[in-house]
Scaffold this active site. Structure first.
Site, PDB file in Angstrom:
ATOM      1  N   GLY B  29       0.908  -1.441   0.106  1.00 55.62           N
ATOM      2  CA  GLY B  29       0.083  -0.009  -0.063  1.00 55.62           C
ATOM      3  C   GLY B  29       0.807   1.127   0.031  1.00 55.62           C
ATOM      4  O   GLY B  29       0.376   2.466  -0.196  1.00 55.62           O
ATOM      5  N   CYS B 241     -27.164 -11.701 -20.408  1.00 47.30           N
ATOM      6  CA  CYS B 241     -26.539 -13.314 -19.757  1.00 47.30           C
ATOM      7  C   CYS B 241     -27.471 -13.500 -18.421  1.00 47.30           C
ATOM      8  O   CYS B 241     -27.449 -14.636 -17.955  1.00 47.30           O
ATOM      9  CB  CYS B 241     -25.133 -13.446 -19.347  1.00 47.30           C
ATOM     10  SG  CYS B 241     -24.707 -12.494 -18.004  1.00 47.30           S
ATOM     11  N   CYS B 269     -19.449 -12.208 -19.292  1.00 47.23           N
ATOM     12  CA  CYS B 269     -20.704 -12.312 -19.797  1.00 47.23           C
ATOM     13  C   CYS B 269     -20.958 -13.232 -20.941  1.00 47.23           C
ATOM     14  O   CYS B 269     -21.580 -14.075 -20.931  1.00 47.23           O
ATOM     15  CB  CYS B 269     -21.085 -10.776 -20.529  1.00 47.23           C
ATOM     16  SG  CYS B 269     -22.936 -10.586 -20.645  1.00 47.23           S
TER      17      CYS B 269
END
Lengths: 230, 286, 258
Positions: B29, B241, B269
């Site tokens: 980080g 979908c 998808c």
């Protein structure tokens, strides 16, 4: 029991702005006052009575000698004590009513008086403050007003209420009835007598001789050190 | 491709970037400065992500590039072809087959595995940039973990809107220590950052910063105890979908207010459709 | 350092080039005590405040602070994270201009809650409650909790700064001319507020002011500075009513009485 005592208290003023001019005011003053007793400071105007009273409070600095105050059972030397100890003594033991109210703008009279109470809840302090103000003939409608707009006599009565609310064992009074008419002066006299009965030790300056005679048990005469002091 | 080193960057540059990446992985980080190079595309088009990808790519890697979840938008296509030509690596649109995934502003719906690296394109690496204009001061804040200002911002959102009004680039705490910008991914994707088995690398080319989240690192989105972080998504199923758990794009289909909601992740998808799932729009079209 | 002092400085010296800003300054502060540092421009009083609070380093001398756990810290050699943490919790600093301390684009509630959040408070409702409670204590109507300080008067902004500073119950607060920039009519109420808050919460204060009336009203003790040196120190009313040092006498006699 002796509540306040001075030993060889001496003080002079050095005016540096006047080239170091030295004015001796107090010379080896010895006095004492006991619980329930009133000691009046007497002497001509300018002799140093107010100076002596202020020195007892620690407001003026003593050059030598001791000022012993009975605080929490011990004798504390105000002249040599650290500032925070003087603050503590003033909070609990030593009260002072000056000749004139030092006005703080915009603070209501009730708050001015209540703020001087200690060992009371805020509500109790305000209630007691109202009581004292009423007794001193400051009507309720004035309690919420700042004293800046009051007359001299009214301001002095606020000052007195502030002095008495603390219920200090030792009280120093500088001309407490000076700006009051006789009716109101009588109220103050009664308050002082009651305080005495409660064991308060009082040192005061009273310009009014009949008042002084009613209150004072002894006199301490302050003699001027300078011939032209007036 | 002749005249160019493998994956475009010279080896010394890659080494420099890898050193930065090692530091980044060692301090999860935390932003590491690096010597960002001149790339054959402008700032704001993914130069940071490309430099990181170029530095970690090997001959055997399979690369997938997505932009807002889609493999077939212009930028995704361009970058994929760039690496195909300069590195000769195999490319794919299928998430499960990729070993390196470069992404702009989305995390794939498919769960990533510990043999994968995901490289994020980052416009503004400094999560405190809108609250504190001085970079010197933000560096001090990170060093001393003084993040009160960010919580004040969240407090203000709740005061003004009743909820935290950050829908993308939602700030996170990494490893309980550093405040990090996860890049402009939708807040919906934030939970995926937490304990991800894959290595997550972040590159900001214009700002010259690299940071990283090693695999299986704790990542928490900032919130308040009485206003916990919640993901939001459009309350629709994918029109193509039928998926009800994926992040959706809203597509305007005509000038009469017609809309189609469909998965932002094109591969997800397509995979579902290949498996036989059908959405309402497809059904209507039949 | 004495057993009971909260803050103790010895021999603080600092010069800017040839100009002596502080010359061998000693200072002590006890818990719950208000110490006023007065002097004219160039006296060194603001420099002293900055040195005591660790914002500036002296060229020589030492400042000790006694933490709540009794441990002594040398303010000028403390690690920066520790000093900054101290400033966020146990210490406070009230600036002359509230706009130097407030976040003008953040609501009053956010401003007051910030130090709580910086210390790890993570419950929105409780932070807001604490902020509202403090607004009440500084006599700002609680309906203003979601307003921006830009919409506040100068006096209100200053009271907001005070609330923002006191929310973490600091034991020691540094104040730099807290009523300096305000209209006279506003100063009085603010001074009274400061006086009652400080007394009720038993806060120690180092108060820099050029206004002797402010010192008299708020301070137990006073230090008079002239050209970097402390010329007189003692009980406030004693120093102001019976000044001993020539400069103090000059200062006191120069004050206009309305």
């Amino acid at each position: 029991m002796i509540m306040l005592k001075t030993e060889a208290l001496s003080k002079r003023f050095v005016l540096h702005l006047r080239g170091g001019l030295t004015l001796p005011v107090l010379d080896a003053v010895n006095l004492h006052v006991s619980a329930g007793e009133c000691l009046a400071l007497a002497g001509p105007s300018g002799a140093g009575k107010s100076t002596l009273l202020r020195a007892l409070y620690g407001n003026y600095r003593a050059d030598s000698g001791r000022i012993l105050v009975r605080h929490d059972g011990q004798l504390v030397d105000i002249a040599a004590a650290a500032p925070r100890d003087v603050v503590r003594v003033r909070q609990h033991t030593l009260g002072y009513v000056s000749q004139f109210l030092r006005v703080v703008p915009r603070v209501p009279a009730l708050e001015v008086v209540a703020a001087a109470a200690h060992n009371l809840t805020p509500e109790a302090a305000r209630a007691r403050a109202a009581e004292l103000l009423l007794r001193l003939h400051i009507p309720a409608r004035m309690h919420a007003l700042p004293p800046a707009t009051f007359s001299g006599g009214e301001q002095q009565r606020v000052n007195l209420a502030r002095g008495f609310i603390g219920a200090h064992p030792i009280l120093l009074l500088d001309e407490p009835t000076a700006s009051l008419d006789s009716e109101r002066a009588d109220i103050v006299v009664d308050m002082i007598l009651e305080a005495k009965q409660n064991g308060t030790a009082i040192v005061g300056i009273f310009h009014d001789l009949p008042v002084r005679d009613r209150i004072a048990d002894r006199l301490h005469t302050v003699t001027p050190l300078l011939q032209d002091a007036a | 491709m002749k005249g160019y080193n493998f994956a475009y960057l010279d080896e010394q540059t890659k080494r420099m970037i890898r050193r930065a990446l090692l530091k980044a992985v060692a301090i999860p980080g935390h932003q590491i400065p690096f010597g960002s190079r001149e790339m054959p595309l402008p700032y704001g088009w993914g130069t940071g992500g490309i430099q990181v990808t170029a530095s970690v790519l090997g001959e055997a890697d399979v690369l997938k590039v997505i932009d807002q979840g889609a493999d077939d938008t212009t930028n995704a296509v361009s970058i994929r072809r760039f690496f195909a030509r300069t590195a000769g690596v195999a490319t794919t649109t299928h998430t499960e087959d990729a070993t390196v995934i470069q992404t702009r502003h989305r995390i794939p719906e498919a769960k990533l595995g510990h043999n994968q690296i995901i490289v994020y394109q980052v416009p503004q690496p400094e999560p405190l940039s809108k609250l504190e204009p001085s970079r010197a001061e933000t560096r001090r804040m990170h060093a001393l973990a003084e993040y009160g200002a960010m919580h004040v911002k969240l407090y203000e959102d709740i005061t003004r809107y009743g909820h935290v009004a950050i829908s993308y680039d939602y700030p996170v705490m990494v490893g309980g220590r550093y405040l990090m910008s996860p890049s402009p991914i939708p807040a919906f994707d934030n939970p995926k950052l937490h304990m991800m088995p894959a290595l997550q690398l972040f590159g900001a080319g214009r700002e010259s910063r690299i940071y990283a989240i090693p695999p299986y690192t704790a990542v928490h989105s900032l919130d308040f105890e009485d206003h916990p972080f919640r993901t939001t998504r459009a309350p629709h199923a994918c029109g193509l979908c039928g998926a009800t758990n994926s992040y959706l794009d809203e597509v305007v289909t005509d000038d009469r207010g017609g809309r189609l909601f469909c998965c932002s992740d094109t591969d997800f998808c397509e995979t579902r459709r290949d498996a036989g799932h059908v959405g309402a729009t497809e059904m209507a079209a039949e | 350092m004495r057993e009971d002092t909260l803050l103790s400085a010895r021999g603080l010296s600092l010069h800017f080039g040839n100009i002596p800003a502080l010359v061998e300054v000693d200072a002590d502060l006890w818990p719950g005590e208000v110490l006023a540092v007065v002097g004219e421009s160039g006296s060194g009083k603001t420099t002293l405040l900055n040195v005591l609070s660790g914002r500036m380093a002296p060229h020589s001398g030492v400042t000790w602070y006694r933490a709540p756990d009794g441990v002594l810290h040398d303010v000028h050699t403390m690690p920066m994270p520790a000093l900054r943490a101290l400033h966020r919790s146990d210490w406070g600093f009230v600036q002359q201009n509230p706009r130097d301390s407030l976040r003008m684009g953040t609501t009053a509630g956010g401003n007051v809650g910030e130090r709580l959040m910086a210390q790890g408070s993570r419950h929105y409702g409780r932070i807001r409650e604490a902020a509202i409670d403090w607004l009440r204590q500084v006599e700002i109507d609680e309906s203003r909790v979601d307003d921006l300080p830009r919409t506040f008067s100068g006096g209100m902004q200053q009271r907001l700064q005070i609330a923002r500073t006191l929310v973490t119950n600091p034991r020691l607060v540094f104040m730099d001319e807290p009523t300096g920039g305000l209209d006279v009519s506003v100063q009085a109420r603010l001074l009274d507020l400061i006086r009652s808050l400080v007394a009720r919460l038993d806060i120690a204060v180092v108060l820099v002011t050029h206004d002797l009336a402010v010192a008299r009203l708020l301070a137990h003790r006073i230090m008079v500075m002239q050209r970097g040196r402390v010329v007189e120190t003692g009980l406030t009313d004693q120093v102001l009513d019976d000044p001993q040092h020539p400069y103090t006498q000059l200062l006191v006699s120069s004050v206009l009485h309305a």
